[in-house]
Scaffold this active site. Structure first.
Site: not given
Ligand code: MHO
Length: 164
Positions: A10
């Site tokens: 991420c």
């Molecule tokens: N698990 C994360 C992923 C976001 S990232 C920009 C969330 O909170 O959605 O891929």
């Protein structure tokens, strides 16, 4: 100023990490490595664009070497996870270094090989080292996301890693 591009899961936490490294003047979250032009986050999340979430780092090579950035990259995520990072699954979260010069390519590959030769991790490093491809900046709301939303990082932070 030189550029370095890293995918380590991420991009929120990756951007936050590199922003704090002395010698780094900018870090932008975006997408690279896929075949769709100007992708949206929604498209990338379908796992069909081929894009990875990456961060384009601008740094002053007189203040921080590319080697150091690569070493930090390998410490701030788990490069043995294939197409996932922590809680996030899919090719968009793959571990990847997009290199901007033959020298960057050599350094990135050498660092990866050295970690494997030393068995630095219990499993092999799966990071792919690829020539830089077009970088598509992510939507504004993804930039400085953690700061704006007062959210903790999924990644270790530079301060935590360096004990500052
Ligand atoms: N698990 C994360 C992923 C976001 S990232 C920009 C969330 O909170 O959605 O891929």
């Amino acid at each position: 100023m030189e550029k370095a591009t890293f995918g380590a899961g991420c991009f929120w936490g990756v951007e936050h990490f590199f922003r704090e490294v002395p010698g780094v003047s900018d870090a932008v979250s975006g997408y690279a490595g896929g075949h769709v032009e100007n992708p949206t986050y929604r498209q990338v999340c379908t796992d069909t664009t081929g894009h990875a979430e990456v961060v384009e780092v601008t740094f002053d090579p007189a203040k921080v070497g590319y080697e150091r950035l690569v070493d930090l990259f390998f410490k701030m995520h788990d490069p043995t996870q294939l197409n996932r990072q922590g809680p996030d699954f899919g090719t968009q979260y793959r571990s990847v270094i997009f290199t901007h010069s033959p020298e960057q390519k050599r350094i990135a590959q050498e660092r990866k090989d050295a970690l494997n030769a030393a068995h630095a991790f219990p499993r092999p490093v799966v990071t792919s080292v690829e020539d830089a491809r077009p970088f598509w900046p992510a939507e504004d709301y993804h930039q400085r996301f953690l700061e704006k939303n007062n959210r903790p990082s999924c990644h270790v932070t530079y301060r935590e890693l360096e004990g500052q």
